[in-house]
Design a protein around this motif. Structure first.
Motif: not given
Length: 214
Positions: A200-206
């Motif tokens: 999940f590193e770097g994964l965001t809502y956007d």
């Protein structure tokens, strides 16, 4: 434009780095009770304990012994989040996304996790376990129920999975499915989901919103 309102997470191997510990446990059980089934510890991934018993350990005495051993094993396990998972959950929750665990594990296991990981109880709006489903993964019932408990359209949900059975369940449910290459390689799962991540590193809502609208 599709919106992102609900995140449906598998637990073991997706949110938490526990699959290796289960592989060791079931490897021990296979060696003791079913040495005739090669690679059993890999075959059973993503299935419920009831399914495992029905298919591979039908003897009631075996089931009693394995249940006791599994309970003790899970109490001693380390429940460590996959890299970036906590930050990602906090980020999507800050955007109003509802979060649920959709796991093949049972209630007893989830109580152990909640006791060992204090923030777990506040992170997730719902925890759906094997007791909640009429049919288990790869049947899509679990993820369809995950969407229904929040009264959301499938297009507003995203599934996060690592196991073949779970990926199949998410895709069969018609829900955008992100696969984690934590226990299987990217090559093995790339055609079984909509998008692959290592963690999940770097994964965001956007980023998720952008993905589901590509």
């Amino acid at each position: 434009m599709n919106t992102f309102k609900v995140a449906l997470f598998d637990l073991d191997g997706t949110l938490m780095d526990t699959e290796g510990q289960y592989t060791v446990f079931w490897g021990k059980m296979a060696a003791k009770y079913r040495p005739d089934v090669p690679n059993l510890e890999q075959i059973i991934k993503g299935t419920t304990l009831i399914q495992i018993f029905e298919r591979y350990f039908p003897d009631k005495k075996w089931q009693e012994e394995i249940t006791l051993a599994l309970d003790e094993w899970e109490k001693q396990m380390d429940y460590v989040f996959i890299p970036g998972a906590l930050d990602f959950v906090h980020d999507i929750k800050s955007h109003g996304v509802r979060c649920a665990i959709v796991t093949s594990s049972n209630i007893k296991k989830m109580e152990v996790v909640a006791d060992k990981v204090p923030e777990f109880r506040t992170l997730f709006d719902r925890i759906l376990t094997s007791e909640d489903f009429a049919a288990s993964k790869p049947n899509p019932d679990c993820y369809l129920k995950g969407a229904s408990v929040f009264d959301c359209k499938k297009e507003e949900c995203v599934v996060f999975e690592d196991a073949f059975t779970g990926l199949q369940a998410g895709m069969s449910a018609g829900i955008y499915t992100i696969g984690l290459a934590t226990n299987n390689s990217r090559t093995q799962i790339q055609d079984k989901c909509n998008y692959v991540i290592d963690d999940f590193e770097g994964l965001t809502y956007d980023r998720v919103v952008a993905l589901i609208n590509e």
